[in-house]
Structure formats: structure tokens, C-alpha cells
Scaffold this motif. Structure first.
Motif, PDB file in Angstrom:
ATOM      1  N   ALA A  37      13.583  10.410 -26.560  1.00 39.34           N
ATOM      2  CA  ALA A  37      14.996  10.361 -26.164  1.00 39.34           C
ATOM      3  C   ALA A  37      15.905  10.891 -27.279  1.00 39.34           C
ATOM      4  CB  ALA A  37      15.388   8.934 -25.799  1.00 39.34           C
ATOM      5  N   GLY A  38      15.295  11.316 -28.411  1.00 41.71           N
ATOM      6  CA  GLY A  38      16.081  11.937 -29.486  1.00 41.71           C
ATOM      7  C   GLY A  38      16.349  11.072 -30.692  1.00 41.71           C
ATOM      8  N   LYS A  39      15.706   9.909 -30.797  1.00 39.62           N
ATOM      9  CA  LYS A  39      15.943   9.014 -31.936  1.00 39.62           C
ATOM     10  C   LYS A  39      14.925   9.300 -33.049  1.00 39.62           C
ATOM     11  CE  LYS A  39      18.156   5.291 -29.333  1.00 39.62           C
ATOM     12  NZ  LYS A  39      18.155   3.838 -29.001  1.00 39.62           N
ATOM     13  N   VAL A  40      15.423   9.856 -34.161  1.00 43.93           N
ATOM     14  CA  VAL A  40      14.555  10.258 -35.268  1.00 43.93           C
ATOM     15  C   VAL A  40      13.905   9.046 -35.929  1.00 43.93           C
ATOM     16  CG1 VAL A  40      14.479  11.417 -37.504  1.00 43.93           C
ATOM     17  CG2 VAL A  40      15.922  12.322 -35.677  1.00 43.93           C
ATOM     18  N   LYS A  41      14.640   7.934 -36.018  1.00 47.10           N
ATOM     19  CA  LYS A  41      14.102   6.742 -36.667  1.00 47.10           C
ATOM     20  C   LYS A  41      12.827   6.267 -35.986  1.00 47.10           C
ATOM     21  CE  LYS A  41      18.342   4.861 -38.682  1.00 47.10           C
ATOM     22  NZ  LYS A  41      19.268   3.699 -38.711  1.00 47.10           N
ATOM     23  N   ALA A  42      12.724   6.463 -34.697  1.00 50.22           N
ATOM     24  CA  ALA A  42      11.532   6.048 -33.972  1.00 50.22           C
ATOM     25  C   ALA A  42      10.313   6.845 -34.434  1.00 50.22           C
ATOM     26  CB  ALA A  42      11.743   6.229 -32.469  1.00 50.22           C
ATOM     27  N   PHE A  43      10.518   8.136 -34.716  1.00 54.01           N
ATOM     28  CA  PHE A  43       9.414   8.960 -35.220  1.00 54.01           C
ATOM     29  C   PHE A  43       8.965   8.461 -36.596  1.00 54.01           C
ATOM     30  CE2 PHE A  43       7.675  12.583 -37.531  1.00 54.01           C
ATOM     31  CZ  PHE A  43       6.714  13.041 -36.627  1.00 54.01           C
ATOM     32  N   ALA A  96       8.908   6.429 -26.541  1.00 55.68           N
ATOM     33  CA  ALA A  96       9.986   6.728 -25.587  1.00 55.68           C
ATOM     34  C   ALA A  96      11.305   7.010 -26.299  1.00 55.68           C
ATOM     35  CB  ALA A  96      10.136   5.553 -24.626  1.00 55.68           C
ATOM     36  N   GLN A  97      11.601   6.220 -27.344  1.00 60.80           N
ATOM     37  CA  GLN A  97      12.844   6.424 -28.109  1.00 60.80           C
ATOM     38  C   GLN A  97      12.848   7.774 -28.813  1.00 60.80           C
ATOM     39  OE1 GLN A  97      13.132   3.040 -30.693  1.00 60.80           O
ATOM     40  NE2 GLN A  97      13.905   1.673 -29.095  1.00 60.80           N
ATOM     41  N   PHE A  98      11.685   8.159 -29.364  1.00 58.41           N
ATOM     42  CA  PHE A  98      11.610   9.459 -30.037  1.00 58.41           C
ATOM     43  C   PHE A  98      11.871  10.592 -29.043  1.00 58.41           C
ATOM     44  CE2 PHE A  98       8.851  13.179 -30.877  1.00 58.41           C
ATOM     45  CZ  PHE A  98       9.551  13.701 -31.960  1.00 58.41           C
ATOM     46  N   VAL A 153       0.109  13.896 -41.057  1.00 58.11           N
ATOM     47  CA  VAL A 153       0.493  12.895 -40.070  1.00 58.11           C
ATOM     48  C   VAL A 153       1.686  13.397 -39.260  1.00 58.11           C
ATOM     49  CG1 VAL A 153       1.410  10.566 -39.722  1.00 58.11           C
ATOM     50  CG2 VAL A 153      -0.406  10.968 -41.396  1.00 58.11           C
ATOM     51  N   ASN A 154       2.688  13.924 -39.943  1.00 60.20           N
ATOM     52  CA  ASN A 154       3.880  14.442 -39.262  1.00 60.20           C
ATOM     53  C   ASN A 154       3.519  15.540 -38.275  1.00 60.20           C
ATOM     54  OD1 ASN A 154       6.861  13.666 -40.365  1.00 60.20           O
ATOM     55  ND2 ASN A 154       5.312  13.253 -41.920  1.00 60.20           N
ATOM     56  N   GLU A 155       2.711  16.495 -38.740  1.00 62.19           N
ATOM     57  CA  GLU A 155       2.359  17.626 -37.888  1.00 62.19           C
ATOM     58  C   GLU A 155       1.569  17.174 -36.661  1.00 62.19           C
ATOM     59  OE1 GLU A 155       0.306  20.195 -40.541  1.00 62.19           O
ATOM     60  OE2 GLU A 155       2.131  20.880 -41.583  1.00 62.19           O
ATOM     61  N   LEU A 156       0.586  16.255 -36.875  1.00 65.74           N
ATOM     62  CA  LEU A 156      -0.251  15.816 -35.771  1.00 65.74           C
ATOM     63  C   LEU A 156       0.554  14.988 -34.758  1.00 65.74           C
ATOM     64  CD1 LEU A 156      -3.026  15.844 -34.517  1.00 65.74           C
ATOM     65  CD2 LEU A 156      -3.654  13.878 -35.956  1.00 65.74           C
ATOM     66  N   LEU A 157       1.424  14.123 -35.262  1.00 72.17           N
ATOM     67  CA  LEU A 157       2.265  13.313 -34.367  1.00 72.17           C
ATOM     68  C   LEU A 157       3.163  14.204 -33.508  1.00 72.17           C
ATOM     69  CD1 LEU A 157       3.424  10.158 -36.385  1.00 72.17           C
ATOM     70  CD2 LEU A 157       2.397  10.161 -34.090  1.00 72.17           C
ATOM     71  N   LYS A 158       3.767  15.210 -34.136  1.00 77.14           N
ATOM     72  CA  LYS A 158       4.654  16.098 -33.376  1.00 77.14           C
ATOM     73  C   LYS A 158       3.876  16.859 -32.303  1.00 77.14           C
ATOM     74  CE  LYS A 158       8.045  16.800 -37.058  1.00 77.14           C
ATOM     75  NZ  LYS A 158       8.606  17.738 -38.080  1.00 77.14           N
ATOM     76  N   THR A 159       2.637  17.244 -32.648  1.00 78.28           N
ATOM     77  CA  THR A 159       1.800  17.945 -31.652  1.00 78.28           C
ATOM     78  C   THR A 159       1.462  17.012 -30.480  1.00 78.28           C
ATOM     79  OG1 THR A 159       0.834  19.334 -33.371  1.00 78.28           O
ATOM     80  CG2 THR A 159      -0.385  19.147 -31.315  1.00 78.28           C
ATOM     81  N   ARG A 160       1.083  15.782 -30.811  1.00 74.97           N
ATOM     82  CA  ARG A 160       0.695  14.835 -29.779  1.00 74.97           C
ATOM     83  C   ARG A 160       1.878  14.428 -28.888  1.00 74.97           C
ATOM     84  NH1 ARG A 160      -4.137  15.854 -30.778  1.00 74.97           N
ATOM     85  NH2 ARG A 160      -5.751  14.279 -31.102  1.00 74.97           N
ATOM     86  N   LEU A 161       3.082  14.395 -29.475  1.00 73.52           N
ATOM     87  CA  LEU A 161       4.250  13.915 -28.736  1.00 73.52           C
ATOM     88  C   LEU A 161       5.036  15.047 -28.060  1.00 73.52           C
ATOM     89  CD1 LEU A 161       5.557  11.254 -31.273  1.00 73.52           C
ATOM     90  CD2 LEU A 161       4.324  10.825 -29.142  1.00 73.52           C
ATOM     91  N   ALA A 216      -0.591   4.928 -28.544  1.00 71.60           N
ATOM     92  CA  ALA A 216      -0.890   4.044 -27.413  1.00 71.60           C
ATOM     93  C   ALA A 216      -0.299   2.659 -27.607  1.00 71.60           C
ATOM     94  CB  ALA A 216      -2.404   3.945 -27.218  1.00 71.60           C
ATOM     95  N   ALA A 217      -0.252   2.188 -28.859  1.00 75.95           N
ATOM     96  CA  ALA A 217       0.210   0.823 -29.131  1.00 75.95           C
ATOM     97  C   ALA A 217       1.724   0.735 -29.330  1.00 75.95           C
ATOM     98  CB  ALA A 217      -0.499   0.275 -30.373  1.00 75.95           C
ATOM     99  N   ASN A 218       2.431   1.866 -29.348  1.00 81.14           N
ATOM    100  CA  ASN A 218       3.870   1.855 -29.639  1.00 81.14           C
ATOM    101  C   ASN A 218       4.630   2.684 -28.600  1.00 81.14           C
ATOM    102  OD1 ASN A 218       4.315   0.606 -32.613  1.00 81.14           O
ATOM    103  ND2 ASN A 218       2.361   1.719 -32.551  1.00 81.14           N
ATOM    104  N   ALA A 219       4.454   2.285 -27.355  1.00 80.12           N
ATOM    105  CA  ALA A 219       5.076   3.040 -26.261  1.00 80.12           C
ATOM    106  C   ALA A 219       6.594   3.081 -26.370  1.00 80.12           C
ATOM    107  CB  ALA A 219       4.649   2.423 -24.920  1.00 80.12           C
TER     108      ALA A 219
END
Length: 482
Positions: free
Chosen positions: A447-453, A443-445, A473-481, A436-439
Motif C-alpha cells: 500500500a506504499g508504506k516504507v516502514k513496513a518493508f 499488505a502495508q508495504f 535481503v533487500n533485493e530478494l524481498l523486493k523481488t518476492r513482493l 508468510a508470517a507477516n501478512a
């Protein structure tokens, strides 16, 4: 530039002669002690000085050292071998000859196997023979004159001679390191190169591929692996330059100067005929019955190469890890204790080859002096494996163990609040808050930017004070995004 198998169209050919001082309490043919560092000429007896009426008597322990080396290298141990007199005149040789072995050495053949990177190499051995050391000429502490210290005279040596099988300085150093590992592992030599217990002479020549062997020059008394490679590399370049300039290489004994990085000729190289070898009339042939060989075989430890193979088979380690962890009996035993207690062999290997080795090198101590015990490291690894600790938190615990802050891994984890967050609900709240705090990053992730993830992962780790499992953290973020 290192000497490789092909240098400017030349092939490098290297053979080694290594003098390993045997770990006996007395000398080869007398009862005089062999301790290093005694005052000059306090450990030389009448036999060592070749005073009239003295006779040499063979040291049984030295023969047993030779038998052990032969067994370790897969060599033939001669049932009967003969001692000879090697005649030359030098101030530190009181007899005017050195008692050695010539035609029938005690150890015949054999080989040293080792890894050069990922490539397996074998260097064949010609022989290993028993001989006594000479004394030492001293020049540094005298003005306009020299002194002679005969403490080393008569010290037992095994001279280990290879075929000219090595084709680069890297291969030569790898061979020397492996031989050093073997003689120290089986306990026949302390391997101290600075004190002269393990001295290497490199015979170096160059030739065009397919041509006969070139004329060799012998680099004497190389007392470190670093200098060994530097000396061989310089000698190769020097010989090629001489040949290219139309000069013939003359057989010679040379010394390496670490300050200049160059070799310099000391004397013309003698051949065997120049030493006028003949059987020593004071020593009968040395008889080694098969029973004596079998007694020594029963006392042999598990050898490093077979132990490394066992580590690969039993623990699933890569060959490189197994070879590194069997550099000494102490290190191998320490690894095995950690692996068995933790049930995590590869993780144990990673920690020992990484953080533990780095700390040992910094402190200039061996594994036997490590302030962290095998049991403590095993306890730490168990907490990494069960996800109690992240790798960064584990390093903090290791720091505290090393400094002696506490001996109890679990107590340190509790006191420092380093346990990873196992509450999935709390982790979900942190992840949702970060998203929520890093919109912009979201958006960049998308759009395909790995560094944003990666930036989002970093924000979650920061918000949790590093107490969450990065994989979760990686797994949960990918699920949420998604």
C-alpha cells in the motif's frame, strides 16, 4: 555565539603571533638543556643569567628548524639576518633585554593554507623570527611573594606572525590547528600547549566594513584551541559593546580567564619603539648559504597538504577524509598501510575516522598505542569487502581484536560463528517464511508504506541471527513482493 565575519554590522579582524618552542636539546645561545619539568633554576647557566663576561653562541639546530619552517610555508629564507636586543624590564628577564630579530628576520613571507569546512582559506605570514624565551614568574606556591624560575630563559623560539587576514574565531582556530599540524609534522616543535611549547597570541579588533582597521587588543598565551575560540568570541562581543556605548578601544594586552570566560586587561600594549630595538653587538649577522637550505630541503618529509592531495588523487578519498587522515605522520602512515593491504581505501578511511578514532579518544591514546594493528584492520576490512562479514558482525570482531581476545581475524569469525550466510537457497527459505508470517506488513508495504518493508528486513535479519547480507535481503524481498 561564535564570532563570525559580520557581528551586529561589524567586521572582525584577527592576526596571530605564535611562539613555537624549537625541539632542540640545548638553548638558543647556550648549552644549557631545555627539558620540561626540571626543578626551578637547575637548567640556567651563566650565559642564560647574563653574568659578566659571558657571550652568546648561536645554536645551529635552531637555525635548521627555522629553515625547515620556511620551506614548509613557502617563505623566503633570508641569506643574511640580524639579531637585535628587545629592551624591557621584568623580573624573569635577567638581562634586561631579550635577544630577538627585528628588521631582518630569518623567515620572510609565506602562507598557511587550510580548510574551513569545505572552503579553502589562506592566511598570509609576515615573518617568522628566532628569539630566546624569558623565564617564568611563579605566584601560586608562595604566600605574599613571588618566585622566579629561569629554566626557560634562553629557550629557542620561532615567533610566527600573520597578516590580519582572519575574520572569525572559527577561522582563527582552524589556522592555529593547521600551523600546529605543520610544526609538529616537520619535527621542529612537540606542540605541547599545556607545557607552553606552542603558545598563541591573538590580536583582535573590530570595524565597520570598509573602514580602517580598528584598535587591536592582544590576547596572550592561549594554551588550548577551545579557550582560543572562547577568548576571541568574548573579546569581539566586549569590543562591540564598548564602541556601541561610546567608548574608545585602547590598545592593551589582555589575558583570558577560562573560569569566567572573560578577558581582562593586563597592561597597556607597547609598540616597537617602546622596546628600543638595536642590533645585538655580541652576535654577528646570521648567514644561511643556499647549500644549507638545500640540505634541509632534502631532509624534509612529504608535507601534510601535499600528502592529502595525493590521498585524494591516488585513493579517491574526499578532501575532508584526506585532511583528517593527515593530522599526524603516524595516522597518515597507518591509514596508508591499511588501504594498501586491504585494497579498500574508502572503507579503511571510514573505519579509521569512525570506530578507531572513537576508541583512541576513549582510551586517550595515539594511533601508535592502538591495540589493533594496521594489518589486523586490513584483514577485517577484506572480510567486509568480500561479504564474509556484515558491518554489525565486523564491529564484534573489532571489539575482540581491541580487547586482545585474539589476533587472528578469520579465527575470531569462525569461533564466534559470524560469517554471513552465502547459501542463496537458505536465504530464500527464510525470506519466504517471513513473508508468510507477516501478512499485515506485506499488505502495508504494497500500500506504499516504507516502514513496513523495513520491518520485514528486520524480521529476516532476526531469523538469520544477523548472518545474511542486508543488501541481498533487500533485493530478494523486493523481488518476492513485486
Amino acid at each position: 555565539m561564535s564570532a563570525t565575519a559580520s557581528v551586529r554590522g561589524y567586521e572582525v579582524v584577527i592576526g596571530f603571533e605564535t611562539h613555537a618552542q624549537l625541539a632542540t636539546q640545548s638553548k638558543l645561545f647556550s648549552r644549557a638543556p631545555t627539558a620540561f619539568g626540571a626543578a626551578p633554576n637547575t637548567q640556567a647557566c651563566a650565559v642564560d643569567l647574563a653574568l659578566p663576561g659571558t657571550l652568546p653562541v648561536m645554536n645551529r639546530a635552531a637555525v635548521e628548524c627555522a629553515i625547515r619552517l620556511g620551506l614548509a610555508l613557502g617563505a623566503r629564507i633570508a641569506p643574511v639576518s640580524v639579531f637585535a636586543r628587545k629592551n624591557y624590564f621584568y623580573p624573569d628577564l635577567p638581562k634586561g633585554y631579550q635577544i630577538s630579530q627585528f628588521e631582518i628576520p630569518v623567515v620572510q613571507g609565506g602562507a598557511v593554507d587550510f580548510l574551513l569546512g569545505a572552503e579553502k582559506k589562506t592566511v598570509r605570514l609576515v615573518r617568522a623570527h628566532l628569539e630566546e624565551d624569558a623565564g617564568k614568574s611563579l605566584h601560586e606556591d608562595f604566600v605574599g611573594q613571588s618566585g622566579i624560575d629561569l629554566n626557560r630563559a634562553g629557550t629557542p623560539l620561532l615567533e610566527i606572525v600573520t597578516e590580519p587576514d582572519m575574520r572569525s574565531s572559527e577561522e582563527a582556530v582552524a589556522y592555529a590547528r593547521e600551523l600546529h599540524r605543520i610544526v609538529t609534522w616537520i619535527g621542529i616543535c612537540d606542540g605541547n600547549m599545556q607545557e607552553g611549547s606552542f603558545r598563541c597570541d591573538a590580536n583582535v579588533s573590530v570595524r565597520r566594513p570598509g573602514e580602517p582597521l580598528g584598535t587591536r587588543r592582544e590576547i596572550k598565551n592561549l594554551n588550548s584551541f577551545k579557550f582560543m575560540q572562547q577568548a576571541i568570541d568574548y573579546e569581539v562581543r566586549w569590543q562591540i559593546a564598548q564602541i556601541e556605548d561610546g567608548h574608545a578601544i585602547r590598545q592593551a594586552t589582555v589575558l583570558f580567564d577560562p573560569d569566567s570566560g572573560e578577558t581582562r586587561a593586563m597592561r597597556s600594549k607597547e609598540d616597537a619603539a617602546d622596546y628600543r630595538y638595536f642590533p645585538d653587538p655580541d652576535l654577528p649577522p646570521l648567514h644561511i648559504p643556499e647549500q644549507w637550505v638545500q640540505e634541509q630541503r632534502a631532509r624534509m618529509p612529504e608535507l601534510p597538504r601535499s600528502m592529502a592531495a595525493r590521498f585524494v588523487a591516488d585513493y579517491g578519498l574526499p578532501e575532508y577524509d584526506a585532511a583528517t587522515l593527515t593530522q599526524s605522520p603516524g595516522l597518515a602512515a597507518w591509514f596508508e598501510a591499511v588501504a594498501l593491504a586491504s585494497g579498500q581505501a574508502k572503507l579503511a578511511s571510514n573505519w579509521i575516522m569512525g570506530e578507531v578514532s572513537r576508541r583512541l579518544n576513549q582510551a586517550e591514546i595515539g594511533i601508535g598505542q592502538a591495540p589493533v594493528s594496521a594489518a589486523q584492520l586490513a584483514a577485517l576490512i577484506r572480510r567486509i569487502a568480500d561479504a564474509t562479514l556484515s558491518h554489525s558482525a565486523a564491529r564484534q570482531v573489532f571489539d575482540a581484536l581491541w580487547s586482545g581476545e585474539s589476533a587472528d581475524v578469520d579465527a575470531l569469525i569462525a569461533a564466534k560463528g559470524l560469517a554471513q550466510m552465502n547459501d542463496s537457497g537458505a536465504l530464500e527459505q527464510i525470506v519466504d517464511a517471513v513473508i508468510a508470517a507477516n501478512a499485515e506488513n506485506v499488505a502495508q508495504f504494497r500500500a506504499g508504506k516504507v516502514k513496513a518493508f523495513n520491518a520485514l528486513v528486520g524480521q529476516v535479519m532476526k531469523a538469520s541471527q544477523g548472518k545474511v547480507n542486508p543488501q541481498q535481503v533487500n533485493e530478494l524481498l523486493k523481488t518476492r513482493l513485486a
